[in-house]
Design an enzyme around this catalytic site. Sequence first.
Site, short mmCIF file in Angstrom:
data_model
loop_
_atom_site.label_atom_id
_atom_site.label_comp_id
_atom_site.label_asym_id
_atom_site.label_seq_id
_atom_site.Cartn_x
_atom_site.Cartn_y
_atom_site.Cartn_z
N GLN A 206 0.86 -1.18 0.00
CA GLN A 206 0.00 0.00 0.00
C GLN A 206 0.90 1.24 0.00
O GLN A 206 1.71 1.42 0.91
CB GLN A 206 -0.89 0.04 1.25
CG GLN A 206 -1.81 1.27 1.29
CD GLN A 206 -2.45 1.49 2.63
OE1 GLN A 206 -2.56 2.63 3.11
NE2 GLN A 206 -2.91 0.42 3.28
N ARG B 154 1.37 4.86 0.70
CA ARG B 154 0.75 5.90 1.50
C ARG B 154 1.67 7.12 1.55
O ARG B 154 2.81 7.04 1.98
CB ARG B 154 0.49 5.41 2.92
CG ARG B 154 -0.25 6.43 3.78
CD ARG B 154 -0.65 5.86 5.13
NE ARG B 154 0.51 5.59 5.99
CZ ARG B 154 0.43 5.00 7.18
NH1 ARG B 154 -0.74 4.57 7.63
NH2 ARG B 154 1.51 4.79 7.90
N LYS C 95 0.83 11.25 2.37
CA LYS C 95 -0.18 12.27 2.65
C LYS C 95 0.26 13.69 2.28
O LYS C 95 -0.53 14.62 2.40
CB LYS C 95 -0.54 12.24 4.13
CG LYS C 95 -1.15 10.93 4.63
CD LYS C 95 -2.54 10.71 4.08
CE LYS C 95 -3.21 9.52 4.76
NZ LYS C 95 -4.58 9.29 4.25
N ASN D 51 -3.23 4.50 -0.98
CA ASN D 51 -3.95 4.99 0.18
C ASN D 51 -4.73 6.24 -0.19
O ASN D 51 -4.15 7.22 -0.68
CB ASN D 51 -2.96 5.28 1.31
CG ASN D 51 -3.65 5.83 2.55
OD1 ASN D 51 -3.79 7.03 2.71
ND2 ASN D 51 -4.10 4.95 3.41
N ASP E 128 -11.78 9.23 4.34
CA ASP E 128 -11.57 9.28 2.89
C ASP E 128 -12.89 9.05 2.15
O ASP E 128 -13.95 8.94 2.77
CB ASP E 128 -10.55 8.22 2.47
CG ASP E 128 -9.21 8.40 3.17
OD1 ASP E 128 -8.87 9.55 3.50
OD2 ASP E 128 -8.51 7.39 3.38
N THR F 213 1.81 3.60 17.73
CA THR F 213 3.04 3.58 16.94
C THR F 213 3.50 4.99 16.65
O THR F 213 2.73 5.95 16.77
CB THR F 213 2.83 2.86 15.59
OG1 THR F 213 2.02 3.69 14.75
CG2 THR F 213 2.16 1.51 15.78
N SER G 12 6.98 0.53 9.87
CA SER G 12 8.38 0.80 10.23
C SER G 12 9.20 -0.47 10.42
O SER G 12 10.42 -0.44 10.23
CB SER G 12 8.44 1.67 11.48
OG SER G 12 7.76 1.06 12.55
N MET H 212 16.61 -16.28 41.31
CA MET H 212 15.72 -15.17 41.63
C MET H 212 16.34 -13.90 41.06
O MET H 212 17.27 -13.35 41.64
CB MET H 212 15.56 -15.05 43.15
CG MET H 212 15.11 -16.33 43.83
SD MET H 212 13.41 -16.77 43.42
CE MET H 212 13.50 -18.56 43.42
N CYS I 47 2.47 -18.30 45.24
CA CYS I 47 3.63 -17.91 44.43
C CYS I 47 4.55 -19.10 44.19
O CYS I 47 5.09 -19.29 43.10
CB CYS I 47 4.40 -16.79 45.12
SG CYS I 47 3.41 -15.31 45.45
#
Length: 558
Positions: free
Chosen positions: A41, A43, A45, A73, A93, A138, A211, A302, A467
């Site tokens: 895609q 994209r 803008k 897009n 859109d 993100t 990304s 631990m 635990c």
Amino acid sequence: MKDQVDYTLYLVTDSTEAILGSRHLVEVVEQALLGGVTVVQYRDKTSDTGALIKTAKALHEKCKKHNVPLLINDRVDVALAVGCEGVHLGQDDMNVTEARRLLGDGNIIGATVSSIEEARIAVERGADYLGIGTLYATSTKKNTKDIIGVNGIRSILRYLHTSSDEAARQIKTVCIGGVNALNVQRVTYQLHAPSDASSPPKSIDGVAVVSAIVAAKDVEQAAANLKTLLCTPPTFTHSSPSTTAINGDDDAWTSLAHLHTTALTLTRAVHTHGPLSHNMTNLVVQNFAASVALAIGASPIMSNAGAEAPDLARLQGALVINMGTATPDALRNHALAIAAYNAAGRPVVLDPVGAAATSARKDALASLLAAGYFAVIKGNEREILAVAHASGLVMLKTGHAGQQRGVDSGHALYDLPHRAHIVQRLARRERTVVLMTGATDVISDGRRTYAVANGHAYLGMVTGSGCTLGTAISAYLAAAPEDPFLAAVAALLHFEIAAEEAGRSEAVRGPGTFVPVFIDELYRRRKAIVDGVLEEGPERMKVEVLTEVKDAGILKEL
């Protein structure tokens, strides 16, 4: 072409300097295609129409060589000018109906949705696939109002799965938002529509990535790695065959004789392998947990330092995450450790201590559930109810009133049939093993369910007994990861039968004297099993096989 589109690895481009840097977008996309991207895609803008068309034409040439569709897009006009395979439309859109009128039936039209209503409308208007999200926040998604998380995507999938509209049931789906190599297998494993056991759930058909590919130093390798992860079973749900493999057909679990034999086999496996039990737990119980691990034959460490986890995860052990100290620093270290053990394919046990006590702990629980996959989730009734709520299950009928005050379990809220339904439904939803402790424990992997009544009242009067049960379970999981359910049951039986034996001892006069004798009994039982001198049969186990867990009508999915 649109009916044969493979949405497995869906690349969304980003031309901003922060993500793309000084590289050329067309070259980056070509490398991604070589790595196995199945949809692209484009994209952008900010660029003007002429620049968009020029870049899109160059991208289309690369995509055609790999027989991969190129979608634009937002801009239907650019898609028409380029002659590519279709468009992807956001909520702000052009709507799908108008785009279909302009593009025709042969082109692909995808729609971004973040709610059931938006999904319904997109399907009704003729979308070919849905981009569902946003999953996680993100750097490329500035508008956070549509972050719906795992539960939001699950609810949309469930709506599609149960719809009377054939188009809704058949529509393809892609999730987007924060997907990367560290979480992609967990995302694809757990993002399925919750449903009853008789109906296969609707799952996502692919993941959209920005990304994790575009910003990678080696784009081809990043794409190839993601493709491999998407096409192979998750590392955290399978292990290489063990010498202690659990044999038996699908119905063998209903035989108590078979369970007894299996439990003894797994106790011997823990003794033989001495597996690492890595405990990230609070200071109050560290000594007790370490002693329990040693008594059953495990090797305890631990360490609450997340930076140590990658090295420890390579030692073929298991991790216990104990929420007893739910500070921001602890949660950061927990997340690092969970990621390391998931990546190594090693089991993780979640003990949501006090999860229902405060809002802060409920938030901490949600954070941990989002951080990784757990082979076993164990807790008392209120803690498991908190996990169910965090998983998106709403209680329609509450039990007796009462908020959890501390780490103690308190009085029971539900009877056994209700508890069994809650545990089984949650296990199925999270695709894991869930153990609800109490006077009678209930454990399930969503298909197999047991009620276990072994144990002793003193366990509920000793700080950290729950635990340390998590510690025991981790050791059994590490020794026999191929069946987490039976491994957890075997650990539970070892733990609770030893508690019964300790409670009968003349040396025990109360909770204070119980603990050292209990540790002795854990060791004594292990040695008796290993040496072949244990004189007991299946009747020693107070186990009820719950072959039919009925819907108690107390749960609703968001």
